[in-house]
Design a protein around this motif. Structure first.
Motif, short mmCIF file in Angstrom:
data_model
loop_
_atom_site.label_atom_id
_atom_site.label_comp_id
_atom_site.label_asym_id
_atom_site.label_seq_id
_atom_site.Cartn_x
_atom_site.Cartn_y
_atom_site.Cartn_z
N VAL A 1 31.43 18.53 46.65
CA VAL A 1 31.19 17.85 45.37
C VAL A 1 32.48 17.79 44.56
O VAL A 1 32.83 16.75 44.00
CB VAL A 1 30.06 18.56 44.57
N GLU A 2 33.20 18.91 44.52
CA GLU A 2 34.46 18.94 43.78
C GLU A 2 35.46 17.94 44.37
O GLU A 2 36.18 17.27 43.64
CB GLU A 2 35.06 20.35 43.78
N LEU B 1 34.77 15.15 46.00
CA LEU B 1 34.34 13.79 45.63
C LEU B 1 34.69 13.49 44.19
O LEU B 1 35.14 12.38 43.87
CB LEU B 1 32.84 13.63 45.86
N GLU B 2 34.50 14.47 43.30
CA GLU B 2 34.84 14.26 41.89
C GLU B 2 36.34 14.06 41.73
O GLU B 2 36.78 13.20 40.97
CB GLU B 2 34.37 15.45 41.05
N ASP C 1 37.29 10.64 42.83
CA ASP C 1 36.89 9.67 41.82
C ASP C 1 37.88 9.67 40.66
O ASP C 1 38.26 8.62 40.15
CB ASP C 1 35.47 9.98 41.34
N GLU C 2 38.31 10.86 40.24
CA GLU C 2 39.29 10.97 39.16
C GLU C 2 40.59 10.29 39.55
O GLU C 2 41.19 9.56 38.75
CB GLU C 2 39.53 12.44 38.81
N LEU D 1 37.03 9.56 31.26
CA LEU D 1 37.31 10.59 32.26
C LEU D 1 37.70 11.90 31.57
O LEU D 1 37.20 12.97 31.93
CB LEU D 1 38.44 10.14 33.20
N ASP E 1 34.71 13.56 30.10
CA ASP E 1 33.91 14.17 31.17
C ASP E 1 34.53 15.47 31.62
O ASP E 1 33.82 16.46 31.86
CB ASP E 1 33.77 13.22 32.36
N LEU E 2 35.83 15.51 31.77
CA LEU E 2 36.52 16.72 32.22
C LEU E 2 36.43 17.84 31.18
O LEU E 2 36.37 19.01 31.53
CB LEU E 2 38.00 16.43 32.52
#
Length: 93
Positions: free
Chosen positions: A15-16, A18-19, A22-23, A86, A89-90
């Motif tokens: 998951v990390e 993929l995130e 995306d970033e 972004l 979100d972070l």
């Protein structure tokens, strides 16, 4: 045949990853959306790890001019809505 179920740690890492991908995509799209030569200078400086002097030599301008272009590009990126989103979100907001 046995089915391999990833451990929780592996699932979290996936998951990390993929995130993070995306970033990176969002960041590269924001840089790509800048007008030339700002996008070229930011890519060379941050993604290709070139010095301002080397970028200037490649582009036929002074390192000081590259510094001006770089800072103008960074100001534009700070106003980018996709990067603002972004960053929020972070920060967890």
């Amino acid at each position: 045949s046995s089915l391999s179920i990833p451990s929780d740690d592996n699932a979290v890492n996936a998951v990390e990853l993929l995130e993070l991908e995306d970033e990176h995509r969002i960041l590269h799209e924001a840089v790509d959306s800048l007008k030339a030569p700002m996008n070229r200078v930011i890519k060379a400086y941050y993604f290709e790890d070139k010095s301002m002097k080397d970028i200037g030599a490649d582009m036929g301008v002074s390192g000081q001019r590259i510094s001006q272009i770089l800072h103008k590009g960074l100001r534009c990126l700070r106003r980018s809505e996709s990067l603002r989103r972004l960053y929020r979100d972070l920060e967890g907001g």
